[in-house]
Design an enzyme around this catalytic site. Structure first.
Site, short mmCIF file in Angstrom:
data_model
loop_
_atom_site.label_atom_id
_atom_site.label_comp_id
_atom_site.label_asym_id
_atom_site.label_seq_id
_atom_site.Cartn_x
_atom_site.Cartn_y
_atom_site.Cartn_z
N THR A 1 -37.96 18.81 -7.23
CA THR A 1 -37.11 18.76 -6.03
C THR A 1 -37.06 20.11 -5.32
O THR A 1 -37.06 21.16 -5.98
CB THR A 1 -35.68 18.31 -6.42
OG1 THR A 1 -34.90 18.23 -5.25
CG2 THR A 1 -35.00 19.25 -7.39
N SER B 1 -26.69 21.56 -8.43
CA SER B 1 -26.00 20.48 -9.16
C SER B 1 -26.61 20.40 -10.56
O SER B 1 -27.72 20.91 -10.79
CB SER B 1 -26.16 19.13 -8.45
OG SER B 1 -27.48 18.63 -8.65
N TYR C 1 -27.85 17.77 -11.76
CA TYR C 1 -29.11 17.04 -11.56
C TYR C 1 -30.23 18.00 -11.19
O TYR C 1 -31.31 18.00 -11.80
CB TYR C 1 -28.96 15.95 -10.47
CG TYR C 1 -30.27 15.69 -9.79
CD1 TYR C 1 -31.30 15.02 -10.46
CD2 TYR C 1 -30.54 16.16 -8.50
CE1 TYR C 1 -32.54 14.82 -9.86
CE2 TYR C 1 -31.76 15.97 -7.90
CZ TYR C 1 -32.76 15.31 -8.58
OH TYR C 1 -33.99 15.14 -8.00
N HIS C 2 -29.98 18.82 -10.14
CA HIS C 2 -31.05 19.73 -9.70
C HIS C 2 -31.44 20.68 -10.84
O HIS C 2 -32.61 21.03 -10.99
CB HIS C 2 -30.61 20.52 -8.47
CG HIS C 2 -30.58 19.71 -7.19
ND1 HIS C 2 -29.43 19.10 -6.73
CD2 HIS C 2 -31.55 19.38 -6.31
CE1 HIS C 2 -29.70 18.46 -5.59
NE2 HIS C 2 -30.99 18.61 -5.32
N LYS D 1 -34.10 19.41 -13.15
CA LYS D 1 -35.48 19.58 -12.64
C LYS D 1 -36.01 20.97 -12.95
O LYS D 1 -37.20 21.15 -13.20
CB LYS D 1 -35.51 19.35 -11.12
CG LYS D 1 -35.14 17.95 -10.68
CD LYS D 1 -36.25 16.96 -11.01
CE LYS D 1 -36.01 15.61 -10.39
NZ LYS D 1 -36.99 14.60 -10.79
P1 NAD Z 1 -34.55 5.98 -8.18
O1 NAD Z 1 -33.31 6.20 -8.97
O2 NAD Z 1 -34.54 4.96 -7.11
O3 NAD Z 1 -35.76 5.66 -9.19
C1 NAD Z 1 -35.88 6.22 -10.47
C2 NAD Z 1 -36.39 5.14 -11.40
O4 NAD Z 1 -36.54 5.69 -12.72
C3 NAD Z 1 -35.42 3.97 -11.51
O5 NAD Z 1 -36.10 2.74 -11.31
C4 NAD Z 1 -34.86 4.07 -12.95
O6 NAD Z 1 -34.56 2.82 -13.50
C5 NAD Z 1 -35.99 4.79 -13.67
N1 NAD Z 1 -35.56 5.57 -14.84
C6 NAD Z 1 -34.60 6.53 -14.90
N2 NAD Z 1 -34.49 7.00 -16.15
C7 NAD Z 1 -35.41 6.34 -16.90
C8 NAD Z 1 -35.76 6.39 -18.28
N3 NAD Z 1 -35.14 7.19 -19.16
N4 NAD Z 1 -36.77 5.60 -18.71
C9 NAD Z 1 -37.40 4.76 -17.85
N5 NAD Z 1 -37.10 4.67 -16.55
C10 NAD Z 1 -36.10 5.45 -16.08
O7 NAD Z 1 -34.97 7.42 -7.59
P2 NAD Z 1 -36.01 7.77 -6.42
O8 NAD Z 1 -35.24 8.07 -5.20
O9 NAD Z 1 -37.10 6.79 -6.37
O10 NAD Z 1 -36.56 9.16 -6.97
C11 NAD Z 1 -37.71 9.16 -7.80
C12 NAD Z 1 -38.01 10.60 -8.24
O11 NAD Z 1 -38.23 11.42 -7.11
C13 NAD Z 1 -36.87 11.23 -9.03
O12 NAD Z 1 -37.41 11.99 -10.09
C14 NAD Z 1 -36.20 12.13 -8.02
O13 NAD Z 1 -35.60 13.22 -8.66
C15 NAD Z 1 -37.36 12.54 -7.13
N6 NAD Z 1 -36.94 12.85 -5.75
C16 NAD Z 1 -36.32 11.88 -4.99
C17 NAD Z 1 -35.94 12.20 -3.69
C18 NAD Z 1 -35.23 11.22 -2.81
O14 NAD Z 1 -34.79 11.60 -1.70
N7 NAD Z 1 -35.07 9.97 -3.19
C19 NAD Z 1 -36.23 13.49 -3.17
C20 NAD Z 1 -36.84 14.43 -3.99
C21 NAD Z 1 -37.20 14.11 -5.28
N1 USQ Z 2 -24.89 15.61 3.31
C1 USQ Z 2 -24.09 15.41 4.42
N2 USQ Z 2 -23.61 14.16 4.64
C2 USQ Z 2 -23.89 13.11 3.82
C3 USQ Z 2 -24.73 13.32 2.70
C4 USQ Z 2 -25.20 14.58 2.47
O1 USQ Z 2 -23.82 16.33 5.18
O2 USQ Z 2 -23.42 12.00 4.10
C5 USQ Z 2 -25.48 16.94 3.07
C6 USQ Z 2 -25.19 17.53 1.69
O3 USQ Z 2 -24.02 18.31 1.70
C7 USQ Z 2 -26.45 18.35 1.45
C8 USQ Z 2 -27.54 17.61 2.19
O4 USQ Z 2 -26.89 16.76 3.12
O5 USQ Z 2 -26.34 19.61 2.03
C9 USQ Z 2 -28.46 16.75 1.31
O6 USQ Z 2 -27.70 15.80 0.57
P1 USQ Z 2 -28.39 14.44 0.09
O7 USQ Z 2 -27.36 13.66 -0.65
O8 USQ Z 2 -29.09 13.79 1.21
O9 USQ Z 2 -29.54 14.99 -0.87
P2 USQ Z 2 -29.49 15.74 -2.27
O10 USQ Z 2 -28.18 15.65 -2.93
O11 USQ Z 2 -30.05 17.10 -2.07
O12 USQ Z 2 -30.49 14.86 -3.13
C10 USQ Z 2 -31.57 14.10 -2.57
C11 USQ Z 2 -32.04 13.14 -3.65
C12 USQ Z 2 -32.55 13.95 -4.84
C13 USQ Z 2 -33.60 14.92 -4.38
C14 USQ Z 2 -33.10 15.81 -3.24
C15 USQ Z 2 -34.20 16.63 -2.61
O13 USQ Z 2 -30.97 12.29 -4.04
O14 USQ Z 2 -33.11 13.06 -5.80
O15 USQ Z 2 -34.02 15.74 -5.44
O16 USQ Z 2 -32.60 14.96 -2.18
S1 USQ Z 2 -33.63 18.24 -2.17
O17 USQ Z 2 -32.47 18.11 -1.30
O18 USQ Z 2 -34.73 18.89 -1.52
O19 USQ Z 2 -33.27 18.89 -3.41
#
Ligand code: NAD
Ligand code: USQ
Length: 388
Positions: free
Chosen positions: A145, A180, A182-183, A186
């Site tokens: 991320t 966070s 979560y972050h 990663k």
């Molecule tokens: P998502 O939650 O929709 O999908 C994740 C999938 O992984 C789910 O289907 C879940 O069931 C599965 N999973 C989780 N833990 C597991 C485990 N222990 N074993 C097997 N399966 C498991 O998330 P997404 O939005 O598709 O994101 C996918 C990846 O991309 C994540 O690693 C996330 O951190 C990364 N990412 C997402 C975004 C975003 O904006 N959505 C941005 C940057 C990075």
């Molecule tokens: N934010 C708002 N309003 C909202 C939601 C979010 O202002 O309604 C702001 C947050 O404060 C933050 C930014 O928007 O500053 C991003 O928040 P987000 O919820 O859209 O994204 P984030 O929490 O960063 O997480 C998402 C995905 C995560 C991925 C990440 C990429 O859920 O899986 O890793 O985006 S990144 O942001 O580059 O780390």
């Protein structure tokens, strides 16, 4: 190629699996469906109805004539099964999306933070050990991320930083300051992967992805049963998609804080293309390769202004007290040339791109539970108020 997609039932993983399958790759999805269970826990659903996994796979076979394999497996808790599956499938690449990915979910309380880190870090450790034991030639393509970097007061390089300190030079992993638990998971993953590349000579690509927006790809559009998730709630909904949904519902766009936070973004069709580019151009043996998988940077205010401008009805922008602890008004300049050099031709945020989301949003607007839009998870409190 034979490709295993870990987390292939999720928002990004499902369209990626369809895209890779459509391009002729042999795809097997491993997923424990935990994301579907979190919907039950949060009492909220994707805006788009999501069909059961079996129905999704049958629908794909009907429209494309292609088979995608599926195995219900928990990466963090079923190491022996994971090894057996990898031995059987003999993949050239493993694409790893399978993590708990919502920052707010990881900040609910101790239980959710621990779940997120154990699930993500142990799951990835298991994948690393399986590759090293079975075949170190398998290319791991791992989703990281952009938020791992935080908001440093220097330009963000692509994973590595050349430094000079007291007259000596070195190349180190770029310093991380994530926002966070979560972050942070990663960051821990990245260190473990880099170490595994160094000691076992495996090959890995860490894709530091920005916030994904959009919902449709040419493959998911072929049948309603192939839709991917479209999360709008304050826990899993991401900022741009939430703004689109809020504008269609006539709700104010909820900007957290003053909106000067800058974030890297990427459209869902570019996500799937980046995964293809990474798989087809593997890292070298022993190489920990990092790409910043984003196509542009915008402040939250700029994102809100774009949606407000395109929206057919007048929308307000509302500034909420920021529930997160994050920098505002910071420096943000990111190098993200690696995937472009491999051939990425990106879709940039535009009025037409936003407009293309309105139809699907309007169609399912009746499914929204408006109270789920309100952020209730407060970073400053160790135990949250939402009672999960
Ligand atoms: P998502 O939650 O929709 O999908 C994740 C999938 O992984 C789910 O289907 C879940 O069931 C599965 N999973 C989780 N833990 C597991 C485990 N222990 N074993 C097997 N399966 C498991 O998330 P997404 O939005 O598709 O994101 C996918 C990846 O991309 C994540 O690693 C996330 O951190 C990364 N990412 C997402 C975004 C975003 O904006 N959505 C941005 C940057 C990075
Ligand atoms: N934010 C708002 N309003 C909202 C939601 C979010 O202002 O309604 C702001 C947050 O404060 C933050 C930014 O928007 O500053 C991003 O928040 P987000 O919820 O859209 O994204 P984030 O929490 O960063 O997480 C998402 C995905 C995560 C991925 C990440 C990429 O859920 O899986 O890793 O985006 S990144 O942001 O580059 O780390």
């Amino acid at each position: 190629m034979r490709i295993i997609v870990l987390g292939g039932d999720g928002f990004c993983g499902w369209p990626t699996s369809l895209y890779l399958s459509d391009r002729g790759h042999d795809v097997t999805i491993l997923d424990n469906l935990s994301r579907r269970n979190i919907d039950n826990e949060l009492e909220v659903q994707s805006l788009t109805p999501i069909t059961p996994i079996g129905e999704r796979l049958r629908a794909w076979h009907e429209v494309s004539g292609r088979e995608i394999g599926f195995i219900n497996l928990d990466l963090a808790n079923e190491y022996d099964r994971l090894v057996r599956v990898i031995e059987e499938v003999q993949p050239e690449a493993i694409v790893h999306f399978a993590e708990q990915r919502a920052a707010p979910y990881s900040m609910v309380d101790r239980k959710h933070a621990v779940y997120t880190q154990v699930n993500n870090v142990v799951g990835t450790m298991n994948v690393l050990y399986a590759i090293a034991e079975i075949n170190p030639d398998i290319h791991l393509v791992k989703l990281g991320t952009m938020g791992a970097y935080g908001e440093p007061n220097i330009d963000i390089e692509e994973g590595w930083l050349e430094i000079e300190h007291k007259g000596r030079k070195d190349r180190v992993l770029f310093p991380k300051r994530p926002g966070s638990f979560y972050h942070l998971s990663k960051v821990h993953d990245s260190h473990n992967i880099e170490f595994a590349c160094r000691i076992w000579g495996i090959r890995a690509t860490d894709l530091n992805q920005g916030i994904v927006y959009g919902q449709q790809t040419p493959e998911t559009e072929r049948d309603d049963r192939l839709a991917t998730r479209y999360d709008y709630d304050a826990v899993f909904g991401t900022v741009l998609n939430r703004f689109v949904i809020q504008s269609v519902l006539g709700l104010p766009l909820m900007v957290y804080g003053n909106g000067s936070q800058v974030r890297g973004i990427i459209e869902i069709r570019d996500t799937v293309r980046c995964l293809e580019l990474a798989c087809e151009n593997p890292a070298d043996r022993g190489e920990f390769r990092v790409f910043n998988q984003m196509t542009q940077s915008l402040s939250i205010t700029q994102m809100a202004q774009t949606i407000a401008r395109v929206s057919p009805q007048k929308v307000e922008v509302e500034h909420l007290a920021n529930p997160r602890v994050e920098e505002e008004g910071h420096h943000y300049n990111v190098v993200h040339s690696g995937l472009f050099e491999l051939g990425l031709d990106p879709h940039m945020l535009s009025d037409t791109l936003i407009e293309s989301l309105f139809e699907i949003t309007k169609r399912y607007a009746y499914r929204v539970r408006p109270e789920a839009m309100i952020p209730t998870i407060d970073w400053r409190r160790a135990a949250s108020q939402i009672g999960l």
